[in-house]
Design an enzyme around this catalytic site. Structure first.
Site, PDB file in Angstrom:
ATOM      1  N   ASN A  94       0.845  -1.199   0.000  1.00 37.65           N
ATOM      2  CA  ASN A  94       0.000   0.000   0.000  1.00 37.65           C
ATOM      3  C   ASN A  94       0.875   1.241   0.000  1.00 37.65           C
ATOM      4  OD1 ASN A  94       0.416   0.961   2.861  1.00 37.65           O
ATOM      5  ND2 ASN A  94      -0.378  -1.092   3.267  1.00 37.65           N
ATOM      6  N   ILE A 102      -2.743  -7.016  14.581  1.00 36.08           N
ATOM      7  CA  ILE A 102      -1.653  -6.830  15.561  1.00 36.08           C
ATOM      8  C   ILE A 102      -2.142  -6.006  16.753  1.00 36.08           C
ATOM      9  CG2 ILE A 102       0.700  -5.963  15.897  1.00 36.08           C
ATOM     10  CD1 ILE A 102       1.032  -6.263  12.793  1.00 36.08           C
TER      11      ILE A 102
HETATM   12  N1  CTP Z   1      -3.927  -2.810  12.388  1.00 40.12           N
HETATM   13  C1  CTP Z   1      -3.151  -3.824  12.906  1.00 40.12           C
HETATM   14  N2  CTP Z   1      -3.109  -5.039  12.302  1.00 40.12           N
HETATM   15  C2  CTP Z   1      -3.820  -5.293  11.182  1.00 40.12           C
HETATM   16  C3  CTP Z   1      -4.613  -4.259  10.647  1.00 40.12           C
HETATM   17  C4  CTP Z   1      -4.628  -3.015  11.258  1.00 40.12           C
HETATM   18  O1  CTP Z   1      -2.487  -3.603  13.914  1.00 40.12           O
HETATM   19  N3  CTP Z   1      -3.762  -6.474  10.617  1.00 40.12           N
HETATM   20  C5  CTP Z   1      -3.981  -1.505  13.079  1.00 40.12           C
HETATM   21  C6  CTP Z   1      -3.472  -0.328  12.281  1.00 40.12           C
HETATM   22  O2  CTP Z   1      -2.104  -0.097  12.547  1.00 40.12           O
HETATM   23  C7  CTP Z   1      -4.341   0.814  12.798  1.00 40.12           C
HETATM   24  C8  CTP Z   1      -5.647   0.153  13.108  1.00 40.12           C
HETATM   25  O3  CTP Z   1      -5.353  -1.228  13.324  1.00 40.12           O
HETATM   26  O4  CTP Z   1      -3.844   1.378  13.980  1.00 40.12           O
HETATM   27  C9  CTP Z   1      -6.627   0.267  11.985  1.00 40.12           C
HETATM   28  O5  CTP Z   1      -7.701  -0.552  12.243  1.00 40.12           O
HETATM   29  P1  CTP Z   1      -8.441  -1.383  11.102  1.00 40.12           P
HETATM   30  O6  CTP Z   1      -9.706  -1.853  11.694  1.00 40.12           O
HETATM   31  O7  CTP Z   1      -7.617  -2.429  10.494  1.00 40.12           O
HETATM   32  O8  CTP Z   1      -8.613  -0.252  10.082  1.00 40.12           O
HETATM   33  P2  CTP Z   1      -8.867  -0.419   8.598  1.00 40.12           P
HETATM   34  O9  CTP Z   1      -7.862  -1.317   7.942  1.00 40.12           O
HETATM   35  O10 CTP Z   1      -8.979   0.958   8.071  1.00 40.12           O
HETATM   36  O11 CTP Z   1     -10.233  -1.195   8.720  1.00 40.12           O
HETATM   37  P3  CTP Z   1     -11.496  -1.098   7.832  1.00 40.12           P
HETATM   38  O12 CTP Z   1     -10.996  -1.412   6.475  1.00 40.12           O
HETATM   39  O13 CTP Z   1     -12.369  -2.136   8.419  1.00 40.12           O
HETATM   40  O14 CTP Z   1     -11.994   0.306   8.021  1.00 40.12           O
END
Ligand code: CTP
Length: 418
Positions: free
Chosen positions: A222, A320
């Site tokens: 990304n 995470i």
């Molecule tokens: N995060 C993480 N591990 C993942 C995905 C995200 O630690 N596998 C953390 C990111 O660092 C951020 C937060 O979770 O601090 C974002 O939450 P998330 O629900 O994953 O956000 P989006 O990816 O934007 O989710 P959505 O697409 O459902 O809006």
């Protein structure tokens, strides 16, 4: 300085009031920036003494520093007037902190070898106060094994290394070796004085994207630049914390300032590295744009275009932040939410779903903000509060966010213990 930047630096500035700081200036073109450093320290009520090497006086006149510091400039180790004024031992005893900015490659070498062949080197040997160096030199000189060994030796001895930064250099080349900007140096001073709001705390920051391999040459990634996470790591270090930065692949240089950087590639590696750091962690700031999905299997060979269409099966990665927040001994957890719509509703949903202490939300799809930009605006949400951080540089936002995290952490400990 603009109003917003002034606001985020005021905390650092109060700590500097009435402190006694020696600014050491050595022979580098960046010496002209030290004049501004001295001016800014003085205007915040710091008592400043300037010590210059002979090389420094070729770049900038001692009179400039005398006028800005309102004190005589110290240049000579064997100075007949030192009994009346300040000799190197008196100066070394007087100081609350010593910052050498700029620190040339030659001075770093002399300091690392414990030389005492001029006043500045001698006072660094004689002082019990914390010492920081802000390197400034050509990028090849900085990268040279000799300089790196000298810097490592200083670090092992407890000297703080502020920078250097990357960018265009006076020699016309570009790379890592520029002295940090004065505002960055000022922001790091509380940590040097051992006074920051996160003093003694251990902070882990995740930053950048993750790459999920498809085959040996392709991956799903990304556009995250890592800038916000790196700025947060620096701001936490400036607030006095011990900082570990778990970084996905990005083009940013090592942030220095004692920050330990662990480089990872995939979400799985980031998960492993973050979890490994959790035992002693007080605050986890999850700024990384972690991939939510990865290919179910990674092809061992490059996938050839045998057909018109290709279907990749994806599976979820570990969350995470969610896993860290679910730990029995959990740190203060800060998440990020990038949203195109319904900012507050979505951010609060994340706060609750992952049981976070704070969410930093930003509107994406707005020009000049977000992933690749140097600026952003954030709205912070916690269980019973919210705070708006208006558009500013990512470093200024990071400083403001870290200040609020420190306040919220303090509040959390206070209510837990009452
Ligand atoms: N995060 C993480 N591990 C993942 C995905 C995200 O630690 N596998 C953390 C990111 O660092 C951020 C937060 O979770 O601090 C974002 O939450 P998330 O629900 O994953 O956000 P989006 O990816 O934007 O989710 P959505 O697409 O459902 O809006």
């Amino acid at each position: 300085m603009c109003g917003k930047a002034a606001l985020v630096h005021c905390c650092a500035m109060n700590i500097l009031t009435k402190r006694r700081i020696i600014v050491g200036v050595t022979g580098s073109i960046a010496a002209y920036k030290s004049a501004e450093l001295v001016r800014r320290l003085r205007s915040n009520g710091t008592d400043v003494r300037v010590a210059m090497t002979a090389g420094a006086t070729r770049f900038i006149a001692p009179l400039t520093f005398q006028a800005l510091s309102a004190n005589r400039v110290h240049q000579h180790l064997l100075d007949e007037s030192s009994e009346a004024a300040m000799g190197h031992i008196e100066l070394a005893r007087w100081a609350d902190a010593v910052i050498i900015a700029p620190a040339s490659a030659d001075f770093i070498a002399r300091l690392s070898h414990g030389r005492a062949d001029d006043l500045l080197a001698a006072l660094c040997l004689a002082t019990a106060a914390p010492v920081a160096v802000a390197p400034a030199m050509n990028h090849r000189m900085w990268a040279h094994a000799a300089t790196q060994e000298n810097v490592q030796r200083l670090q092992d001895r407890g000297v703080s290394i502020f920078g250097p930064a990357e960018g265009e250099q006076a020699c016309g080349e570009s790379g890592l070796g520029r002295m940090l900007e004065v505002t960055q140096l000022l922001a790091l001073m509380p940590a040097l004085l051992g006074d920051g709001p996160l003093r003694g705390r251990c902070v882990v920051v995740s930053a950048g994207p993750t790459y999920e391999d498809i085959d040996p040459v392709r991956f799903i990634g990304n556009r995250s630049s890592g800038k916000m996470g790196y700025a947060l790591a620096l701001a936490a270090a400036a607030a006095g914390a011990r900082v570990t930065l778990v970084s996905g692949p990005c083009a940013l240089p090592d942030p220095g300032c004692g920050i330990i950087r662990i480089s990872v590639r995939s979400a799985e590696q980031m998960y492993g590295a973050v979890l490994h750091e959790m035992e002693a962690c007080d605050i986890f700031i999850s700024a990384a744009a972690v991939a939510d999905y990865r290919p179910r299997s990674v092809s061992a060979h490059k996938i050839k275009k045998h057909s018109n269409a290709l279907t990749l099966e994806l599976e979820r990665t570990d969350d995470i932040l969610g896993q860290v927040s679910a730990l029995k001994q959990r740190p203060f957890c800060v998440g990020f939410a990038a949203e195109t719509d319904d900012l507050e509703e979505n951010a609060r949903a994340k706060l609750n779903a992952k049981s976070l202490d704070l969410v930093a939300a930003n509107q994406v799809g707005v020009a000049g903000s977000g992933f690749d930009s140097d600026e952003n605006a954030l709205t912070l949400y916690w269980r019973d509060g919210t705070r708006q951080l208006p558009r500013a540089s990512k470093q200024a936002l990071a400083t403001a966010l870290v200040t609020i995290i420190a306040e919220r952490l303090h509040e959390k400990y206070r209510t837990e213990n009452s």
